[in-house]
Design a protein around this motif. Structure first.
Motif, short mmCIF file in Angstrom:
data_model
loop_
_atom_site.label_atom_id
_atom_site.label_comp_id
_atom_site.label_asym_id
_atom_site.label_seq_id
_atom_site.Cartn_x
_atom_site.Cartn_y
_atom_site.Cartn_z
N VAL A 121 1.06 -1.19 0.00
CA VAL A 121 0.18 0.16 -0.10
C VAL A 121 0.82 1.06 0.05
O VAL A 121 0.82 2.13 -0.77
CB VAL A 121 -1.03 0.08 1.24
CG1 VAL A 121 -1.75 1.40 1.35
CG2 VAL A 121 -1.87 -1.15 1.12
N GLU A 122 1.87 1.20 0.98
CA GLU A 122 2.91 2.61 0.78
C GLU A 122 3.47 2.54 -0.34
O GLU A 122 3.71 3.78 -0.69
CB GLU A 122 3.67 2.24 2.27
CG GLU A 122 4.70 3.15 2.24
CD GLU A 122 5.40 3.39 3.71
OE1 GLU A 122 6.19 4.35 3.80
OE2 GLU A 122 5.19 2.22 4.40
N ARG A 123 4.05 1.47 -1.09
CA ARG A 123 4.61 1.69 -2.30
C ARG A 123 3.67 2.04 -3.22
O ARG A 123 4.28 3.07 -4.13
CB ARG A 123 5.25 0.13 -2.49
CG ARG A 123 6.00 0.18 -3.88
CD ARG A 123 6.33 -1.17 -4.53
NE ARG A 123 4.97 -1.62 -5.12
CZ ARG A 123 4.65 -1.07 -6.42
NH1 ARG A 123 5.31 -0.44 -6.95
NH2 ARG A 123 3.59 -1.61 -6.74
N VAL A 183 -4.35 3.02 -5.19
CA VAL A 183 -4.23 2.00 -4.16
C VAL A 183 -5.32 0.64 -4.12
O VAL A 183 -4.90 -0.43 -3.87
CB VAL A 183 -4.41 2.74 -2.58
CG1 VAL A 183 -4.21 1.88 -1.60
CG2 VAL A 183 -3.17 3.61 -2.42
N ASN A 184 -6.49 1.06 -4.43
CA ASN A 184 -7.48 0.03 -4.31
C ASN A 184 -7.78 -0.79 -5.75
O ASN A 184 -8.50 -1.56 -5.86
CB ASN A 184 -8.60 0.59 -4.03
CG ASN A 184 -8.80 0.91 -2.46
OD1 ASN A 184 -8.95 0.18 -1.51
ND2 ASN A 184 -8.68 2.25 -2.22
N ASP A 188 -10.19 -6.63 -3.18
CA ASP A 188 -11.55 -6.64 -2.78
C ASP A 188 -11.85 -5.74 -1.75
O ASP A 188 -13.00 -5.38 -1.56
CB ASP A 188 -11.73 -8.25 -2.52
CG ASP A 188 -11.82 -9.28 -3.48
OD1 ASP A 188 -12.03 -8.74 -4.50
OD2 ASP A 188 -11.64 -10.43 -3.48
N LYS A 189 -10.91 -5.52 -0.72
CA LYS A 189 -11.31 -4.75 0.53
C LYS A 189 -10.91 -3.50 0.51
O LYS A 189 -9.80 -3.01 -0.14
CB LYS A 189 -10.68 -5.34 1.89
CG LYS A 189 -10.98 -4.82 2.93
CD LYS A 189 -10.55 -5.53 4.11
CE LYS A 189 -11.06 -5.20 5.48
NZ LYS A 189 -10.53 -6.09 6.68
N TYR A 190 -11.92 -2.51 0.42
CA TYR A 190 -11.52 -0.88 0.08
C TYR A 190 -10.77 -0.22 1.22
O TYR A 190 -11.07 -0.62 2.42
CB TYR A 190 -12.86 -0.40 0.06
CG TYR A 190 -12.78 1.15 -0.40
CD1 TYR A 190 -12.27 1.56 -1.67
CD2 TYR A 190 -13.05 2.16 0.46
CE1 TYR A 190 -12.23 2.98 -1.95
CE2 TYR A 190 -12.78 3.50 0.23
CZ TYR A 190 -12.50 3.77 -0.94
OH TYR A 190 -12.25 5.15 -1.34
#
Length: 274
Positions: A121-123, A183-184, A188-190
């Motif tokens: 996520v951070e990348r 990011v999303n 599946d999970k927001y």
């Protein structure tokens, strides 16, 4: 628009009176101090503060924001190798829009993994924003913090942060929206992404809360409804939330995006209870 003269006990009060009279917020006006005012001695010789105020001239916003989003989206597409997922808009909620009224969220697809490591996520965030700011010739420090698995705070710092905020935070909102898409993608999970700089979100919230209370006071005195300037769903919710427990006024949203706005009006049903 021509200047108008407004007075108050001090400059701050005069400015507040002007905002109520012009039915706008502080970031949309320009003013000059004519008389700073003084308290006098033991109440004698007291002078009111006087300022000249006028609304700033608005330039077309819709086309500009669209252009910025288009340019930034190109960077997003070049930064991440996977295909974008078209976002579905979430319907707005009228009358105390307390539910999530965010712009859009990515579609969910079952063929991707549900959980993404924080490192990934951070990348994605730092790669996308880093490439975008490089293209804009801006030196920006990106600080990513994980409040919980479903919420990420991104703090931007550096010189010329006003460029990233934009008019009424519209540029910052666009950056936040596009970062959320990046990011999303493939999840599946927001994960909710919140982008801020120089504490703009809190400062804007305080300004809107103050405006809501001032407008409510004006409505009670004039007994006439007041329409506020067009706002995004997040800002409309602030107005609704600030006045939802007021004993005399209520709020509702009217119009279509991007011109949807809040109307503050005297609620006869509430008045009959008190």
């Amino acid at each position: 628009m021509d200047y108008i003269e407004v007075s108050g006990k001090n400059v701050d009060e005069a400015l507040t009176n002007a905002l109520i009279k012009l039915e706008t917020t502080s970031d949309k006006v320009e003013y000059e101090v004519i008389e700073k005012g003084s308290a006098g001695f033991l109440g004698m010789g007291r002078k009111l503060a006087v300022i000249k105020v006028r609304k700033k001239e608005d330039k077309p916003v819709k086309a500009n924001v669209k252009a910025k989003e288009t340019e930034t989206q190109k960077v997003a597409d070049s930064s991440v190798s996977y295909e974008p997922v078209k976002a579905e808009p979430v319907k707005s909620v009228d009358n105390n829009e307390i539910k999530d009224d965010s712009h859009e969220q990515p579609k969910k697809t079952s063929k991707y993994t549900t959980v993404m490591p924080n490192e990934e996520v951070e990348r994605r965030i730092t790669t996308f924003l880093g490439d975008m700011f490089k293209a804009m010739n801006l030196e920006v420090k990106i600080d990513v913090k994980f409040d919980d698995p479903d919420c990420v705070n991104v703090e931007l710092s550096g010189p010329n942060m006003g460029v990233l905020i934009g008019k009424r935070g519209q540029t910052l909102d666009s950056i936040q929206y596009l970062t959320s898409l990046v990011v999303n993608k493939g999840k599946d999970k927001y994960v909710r992404i919140k982008v801020d700089t120089e504490d703009y979100r809190n400062r804007r919230k305080e300004t809107l809360e103050s405006l809501a209370k001032n407008i409510a006071y004006k409505v009670k005195r004039s007994r006439k409804p007041v329409s506020l300037e067009p706002m995004n769903p997040y800002e409309r919710r602030i107005i609704h939330s600030t006045l939802q427990n007021d004993k005399f006024v209520s709020t509702r949203s009217e119009g279509e995006e991007p011109f949807r706005h809040v109307v503050v009006y005297l609620d006869k049903e509430k008045n009959s209870r008190y």
